[in-house]
Design an enzyme around this catalytic site. Structure first.
Site, PDB file in Angstrom:
ATOM      1  N   TYR A 142      16.566  25.378  -4.972  1.00  0.00           N
ATOM      2  CA  TYR A 142      15.696  24.835  -5.383  1.00  0.00           C
ATOM      3  C   TYR A 142      14.990  24.008  -3.668  1.00  0.00           C
ATOM      4  CZ  TYR A 142      15.909  19.442  -5.298  1.00  0.00           C
ATOM      5  OH  TYR A 142      15.687  16.906  -5.124  1.00  0.00           O
ATOM      6  N   ASP A 237      12.305  28.715   2.071  1.00  0.00           N
ATOM      7  CA  ASP A 237      12.946  27.157   2.220  1.00  0.00           C
ATOM      8  C   ASP A 237      14.275  27.025   3.025  1.00  0.00           C
ATOM      9  OD1 ASP A 237      13.379  24.961   1.835  1.00  0.00           O
ATOM     10  OD2 ASP A 237      13.518  24.484  -0.167  1.00  0.00           O
ATOM     11  N   LYS A 265      17.131  18.348   6.665  1.00  0.00           N
ATOM     12  CA  LYS A 265      18.387  18.583   6.782  1.00  0.00           C
ATOM     13  C   LYS A 265      18.859  18.151   8.681  1.00  0.00           C
ATOM     14  CE  LYS A 265      19.330  19.307   2.553  1.00  0.00           C
ATOM     15  NZ  LYS A 265      19.253  20.128   0.655  1.00  0.00           N
TER      16      LYS A 265
END
Ligand SMILES: *Cc1c(COP(=O)(O)O)cnc(C)c1O
Length: 427
Positions: A142, A237, A265
């Protein structure tokens, strides 16, 4: 105060599915989400006063536990000076310097406001820098909700992707090619066939969005070599893995240097922050230094930078990641022993402060294996743990997160609840 149920009924009238992000809605596990009133250390408290040990950690940022006093203090001090300036501020430089110090492959960086924005910008840059059209991603990884990522492998032509969401044009999906993670051969073949058209390959170096899957020995190195050989950019990522699987992220843990890295995050300490960066030569293509356009009204926001910098200070404590790893092992080994004791097919994965739980008898190394694990058992386990006040991610395909607030007594409390949950699964 209203009950969880009352709030959710109201929410259903106001927001699609009652939530502002899909997985919060509990659709995968059944039931209704609780509404959090307060969070501190390893705990969440819902509006009815029920307390949960939390292994979701706001989906990654809360690696020191919730509501850490140092982060709160940094934010409180920052807001004294105003919430947003729209001009450069010095905290942005400290952030860029800190990122480069901790993740040396990032020589130059750009702050954005989410992980999604970071990955969308990184692939635009890869295309702009190389002048090539195609992007390669992995099934089950994702990268946020950008159009180019909501694509799965097409059934016909190998190279053409199929949109996984209405609203993503087929013409765009055609430019995203999808590979099975941990398959050496498939990656080699794709690059042999279409290498000269590939702008970049983007990968979660430790996939955490198909539950948690570890890369096979040498796999990330293989991807590095393919990209180098074919002039494509390797994009890690690390929105989830950054500062989590090791201080320097997965690239430090596995000793691989990507061309570009995306962050999110933890880097925002709980505020909406993302970042992307990498080699100076590539990043200089971003406007206004270069022609590839990317901008943001609130990017580098002073309050968000203060929260992120306080967080990045905390994760640099000596022995921080070794201790988190030790706790993750304590939890996953403990769960394994309990499941084995009940004769339940169960296995775990873990890297640093990230872990995966699978109701399966296989060692999980692929997306196919991860998705073949027993979801019904997971959902029953989830519900039993929730009832006992332990909150794992409400879907079988999400990783779990350890934090520095989860000490041995919290882990012992978790295992006590798990003993009951596993026993219930046998009934
Ligand atoms: C969470 C996540 C994103 C998206 O970040 P948002 O801040 O939710 O937009 C991208 N990539 C990975 C690996 C993630 O885990």
């Amino acid at each position: 105060m209203s009950s969880n149920h009352e709030l959710f009924q109201r929410a259903l009238q106001l927001m699609p599915g009652g939530v502002n992000s899909p997985v919060r809605a509990f659709n995968a596990v059944g039931g209704e989400p609780f509404f959090t009133h307060r969070a501190d250390g390893p705990y969440l408290w819902d509006v009815e006063g029920k307390r949960y040990i939390d292994y979701v950690g706001s989906w990654g940022p809360m690696i020191v536990g919730h509501n850490h006093p140092a982060v709160r203090k940094a934010v409180a001090e920052a807001i004294e000076n105003g919430l947003s300036f729209g001009t450069p501020c010095a905290a942005e430089l400290t952030m860029a310097e800190t990122i480069s110090k901790l993740v040396p492959s990032i020589e130059v960086s750009r702050m954005v406001n989410s992980g999604t924005e970071a990955t969308m910008s990184a692939i635009r840059l890869a295309r702009g820098f190389t002048g090539r059209p195609r992007i390669v991603k992995f099934e089950g990884c994702y990268h946020g909700h950008g159009d180019a990522f909501l694509v799965k492998a097409g059934s016909g032509a190998l190279t053409q992707g199929t949109p996984t969401s209405p609203g993503v044009p087929k013409a765009l999906a055609d430019l995203t090619m999808t590979l099975p993670f941990n398959d050496f051969e498939a990656a080699s073949k794709m690059f042999e066939d279409t290498g000269s058209e590939i702008a970049g390959l983007i990968v979660e170096p430790v996939p955490g969005n198909m539950n948690c899957v570890q890369p096979r020995e040498g796999y990330l190195q293989h991807l590095r070599e393919l990209c180098t050989q074919h002039g494509a950019l390797l994009i890690f990522d690390e929105v989830m893995t950054g500062f989590r699987v090791a201080l320097g992220g997965a690239q430090a843990h596995y000793g691989i240097t990507p061309d570009l890295t995306t962050l999110g995050k933890i880097v925002g300490g709980g505020m909406p922050v993302g970042a992307y960066g990498g080699k100076r030569e590539i990043m200089q293509q971003i406007s206004p230094a270069g022609p590839v356009y990317q901008a943001g009204t609130l990017s580098g926001n002073p309050v968000a930078m203060a929260a992120g910098l306080a967080m990045l200070e905390l994760v640099q404590a000596p022995g921080f990641h070794a201790e988190l790893t030790r706790r993750t092992i304590l939890l996953t080994d403990g769960l394994q022993a309990l499941a084995d004791g009940e004769g339940i097919d169960f296995t775990t994965t873990r890297v640093g402060a990230m872990f995966g739980l699978f109701f399966s008898s296989e060692k999980i190394e692929t997306y196919a294996q991860a998705t073949a694990a027993d979801r019904t058992l997971f959902n029953r386990f989830f519900q039993s743990m929730l009832k006992q006040g332990v909150f794992f991610a409400p879907a079988a395909y999400e990783a779990g997160f350890m934090s520095m607030a989860h000490d041995e007594s919290i882990i012992a409390d978790t295992l006590r609840a798990a003993r009951t949950a596993f026993a219930e699964l046998r009934q």
